[in-house]
Motif scaffolding. Structure first.
Motif, PDB file in Angstrom:
ATOM      1  N   ALA A   1       0.883  -1.313   0.002  1.00 10.54           N
ATOM      2  CA  ALA A   1      -0.042  -0.015  -0.114  1.00 10.54           C
ATOM      3  C   ALA A   1       0.814   1.424   0.084  1.00 10.54           C
ATOM      4  N   GLY A   2       2.076   1.231   0.570  1.00  9.97           N
ATOM      5  CA  GLY A   2       2.872   2.552   0.677  1.00  9.97           C
ATOM      6  C   GLY A   2       3.626   2.483  -0.610  1.00  9.97           C
ATOM      7  N   VAL A   3       3.908   1.428  -0.801  1.00  7.90           N
ATOM      8  CA  VAL A   3       4.277   1.598  -2.603  1.00  7.90           C
ATOM      9  C   VAL A   3       3.336   2.539  -3.609  1.00  7.90           C
ATOM     10  N   ILE A   4       2.336   1.970  -3.696  1.00  8.07           N
ATOM     11  CA  ILE A   4       1.219   2.584  -4.285  1.00  8.07           C
ATOM     12  C   ILE A   4       1.058   4.043  -3.988  1.00  8.07           C
ATOM     13  N   VAL A   5       1.158   4.314  -2.634  1.00  8.61           N
ATOM     14  CA  VAL A   5       0.871   5.950  -2.297  1.00  8.61           C
ATOM     15  C   VAL A   5       2.224   6.832  -2.754  1.00  8.61           C
ATOM     16  N   THR A   6       3.385   5.927  -2.625  1.00  5.13           N
ATOM     17  CA  THR A   6       4.491   6.755  -3.177  1.00  5.13           C
ATOM     18  C   THR A   6       4.470   7.057  -4.708  1.00  5.13           C
ATOM     19  N   LEU A   7       4.064   5.860  -5.459  1.00  5.41           N
ATOM     20  CA  LEU A   7       4.096   6.019  -6.823  1.00  5.41           C
ATOM     21  C   LEU A   7       3.042   7.196  -7.295  1.00  5.41           C
ATOM     22  N   VAL A   8       1.800   7.315  -6.569  1.00  8.98           N
ATOM     23  CA  VAL A   8       0.818   8.219  -6.960  1.00  8.98           C
ATOM     24  C   VAL A   8       1.543   9.523  -6.529  1.00  8.98           C
ATOM     25  N   SER A   9       2.035   9.785  -5.473  1.00  8.99           N
ATOM     26  CA  SER A   9       2.829  10.773  -5.299  1.00  8.99           C
ATOM     27  C   SER A   9       3.898  11.195  -6.315  1.00  8.99           C
ATOM     28  N   LEU A  10       4.592  10.365  -6.884  1.00 10.58           N
ATOM     29  CA  LEU A  10       5.536  10.636  -7.728  1.00 10.58           C
ATOM     30  C   LEU A  10       4.829  10.818  -9.211  1.00 10.58           C
ATOM     31  N   VAL A  11       3.581  10.439  -9.171  1.00 10.84           N
ATOM     32  CA  VAL A  11       2.981  11.117 -10.726  1.00 10.84           C
ATOM     33  C   VAL A  11       2.766  12.693 -10.541  1.00 10.84           C
ATOM     34  N   GLY A  12       2.351  13.185  -9.159  1.00 14.58           N
ATOM     35  CA  GLY A  12       2.268  14.492  -9.135  1.00 14.58           C
ATOM     36  C   GLY A  12       3.362  15.414  -9.062  1.00 14.58           C
ATOM     37  N   TYR A  13       4.556  14.601  -8.423  1.00 14.01           N
ATOM     38  CA  TYR A  13       5.655  15.391  -8.553  1.00 14.01           C
ATOM     39  C   TYR A  13       6.153  15.454  -9.960  1.00 14.01           C
ATOM     40  N   SER A  14       6.161  14.249 -10.878  1.00 12.02           N
ATOM     41  CA  SER A  14       6.589  14.178 -12.157  1.00 12.02           C
ATOM     42  C   SER A  14       6.026  15.471 -13.070  1.00 12.02           C
ATOM     43  N   ALA A  15       4.572  15.758 -12.638  1.00 12.42           N
ATOM     44  CA  ALA A  15       3.954  16.733 -13.199  1.00 12.42           C
ATOM     45  C   ALA A  15       4.840  18.168 -13.006  1.00 12.42           C
ATOM     46  N   MET A  16       5.098  18.234 -11.767  1.00 15.82           N
ATOM     47  CA  MET A  16       5.784  19.603 -11.263  1.00 15.82           C
ATOM     48  C   MET A  16       7.217  19.554 -11.867  1.00 15.82           C
ATOM     49  N   ALA A  17       7.603  18.521 -12.159  1.00 12.80           N
ATOM     50  CA  ALA A  17       8.904  18.558 -13.074  1.00 12.80           C
ATOM     51  C   ALA A  17       9.018  19.180 -14.273  1.00 12.80           C
ATOM     52  N   GLY A  18       7.780  19.242 -14.880  1.00 14.20           N
ATOM     53  CA  GLY A  18       7.527  19.674 -16.171  1.00 14.20           C
ATOM     54  C   GLY A  18       7.752  21.319 -16.094  1.00 14.20           C
ATOM     55  N   ALA A  19       7.584  21.946 -14.834  1.00 11.05           N
ATOM     56  CA  ALA A  19       7.625  23.346 -14.794  1.00 11.05           C
ATOM     57  C   ALA A  19       9.164  23.995 -14.988  1.00 11.05           C
ATOM     58  N   ILE A  20      10.227  23.154 -14.795  1.00  8.01           N
ATOM     59  CA  ILE A  20      11.499  23.316 -15.314  1.00  8.01           C
ATOM     60  C   ILE A  20      12.051  22.428 -16.428  1.00  8.01           C
ATOM     61  N   GLY A  21      11.379  21.855 -17.382  1.00  5.85           N
ATOM     62  CA  GLY A  21      11.772  21.173 -18.428  1.00  5.85           C
ATOM     63  C   GLY A  21      11.989  19.857 -18.078  1.00  5.85           C
ATOM     64  N   GLY A  22      11.256  19.128 -17.268  1.00  6.02           N
ATOM     65  CA  GLY A  22      11.417  17.608 -16.612  1.00  6.02           C
ATOM     66  C   GLY A  22      10.827  16.605 -17.631  1.00  6.02           C
ATOM     67  N   GLY A  23      10.193  16.963 -18.864  1.00  2.00           N
ATOM     68  CA  GLY A  23       9.426  16.206 -19.708  1.00  2.00           C
ATOM     69  C   GLY A  23       8.126  15.859 -19.077  1.00  2.00           C
ATOM     70  N   GLY A  24       7.640  14.765 -19.641  1.00  2.00           N
ATOM     71  CA  GLY A  24       6.258  14.149 -19.364  1.00  2.00           C
ATOM     72  C   GLY A  24       5.174  14.855 -19.624  1.00  2.00           C
ATOM     73  N   LEU A  25       3.938  14.599 -18.875  1.00  6.66           N
ATOM     74  CA  LEU A  25       2.718  15.187 -19.068  1.00  6.66           C
ATOM     75  C   LEU A  25       2.793  16.622 -18.377  1.00  6.66           C
ATOM     76  N   GLY A  26       3.444  16.686 -17.435  1.00  5.80           N
ATOM     77  CA  GLY A  26       3.512  18.077 -16.831  1.00  5.80           C
ATOM     78  C   GLY A  26       4.153  19.118 -17.940  1.00  5.80           C
TER      79      GLY A  26
END
Length: 217
Positions: free
Chosen positions: A148-173
């Motif tokens: 369950a913790g791994v899933i919570v971590t992965l879901v959080s990473l989806v949000g973080y990866s979207a924020m990464a797009g703000a400085i050219g991180g690629g992906g959906l963000g």
């Protein structure tokens, strides 16, 4: 959206999955052992070492307290050292991993603390070594909580990866910002949001199913 944007949406989704998958894997490999160390080194535990426990807890808490967008910028030199670049999908994996490891460590720690202390006492009474107790008691008994913790971590990473797009991180963000926001294409932003929602829902549903299967066993 035209066919070019649809193709770009697919590519961005793959980039997001790559970022989340790699950084999530690193978080599991590094975070769960850190969570175990936090539990077994506290006072009165299997391998009590209050000094190590305090230092490790301080480092984990300090890392978790930094907002992700600030963390990304703060460790750019480290990112360049590891990935040889500070922009793009590969570079984004570095701060994503750094942010996810302490997050996963605390989740693992909480999952391990839920184990009945009587099981550990019984194992010690039977002569089990600390390593045997960790491998054969702590980890198996905490497996549903860890999954369950791994899933919570992965879901959080989806949000973080979207924020990464703000400085050219690629992906959906990155796609949402460059095309949806900067080029004033609301349909692109909407498509990105819908894909992110569906991705999170799929992850959570899969995680809930796995936890139920493991718990029934």
């Amino acid at each position: 959206m035209n066919s070019q944007l649809i193709a770009l949406l697919g590519t961005s989704l793959l980039e997001t999955l790559l970022m989340v998958g790699v950084s999530g894997g690193i978080a599991v490999v590094a975070g769960i052992p850190l969570g175990v160390i936090l539990v077994v080194t506290e006072r009165g535990a299997l391998l009590q070492n209050p000094g190590l426990n305090r230092v490790l807890a301080l480092v984990i808490n300090a890392t978790r307290s930094v907002p992700f967008i600030i963390l990304m910028v703060a460790i750019i030199p480290f990112t360049r050292l590891i990935a040889q670049t500070s922009i793009g999908t590969t570079a984004a994996m570095v701060p994503l991993s750094v942010a996810a490891i302490p997050f996963m460590a605390r989740i693992a720690e909480n999952a391990l603390r839920e184990i009945d202390p009587g099981l550990i006492t019984a194992a010690r009474a039977m002569g089990a070594s600390p390593l045997q107790i960790i491998v054969k008691v702590l980890l198996p008994e905490s497996l549903p909580g860890l999954v369950a913790g791994v899933i919570v971590t992965l879901v959080s990473l989806v949000g973080y990866s979207a924020m990464a797009g703000a400085i050219g991180g690629g992906g959906l963000g990155d796609m949402g910002i460059r095309y949806g926001y900067q080029r004033f294409l609301p349909e692109v932003m909407l498509a990105v949001v819908v894909v992110l929602i569906l991705l999170v829902q799929a992850m959570q549903s899969l995680g809930d199913w796995l936890v139920r299967r493991i718990s029934h066993r």
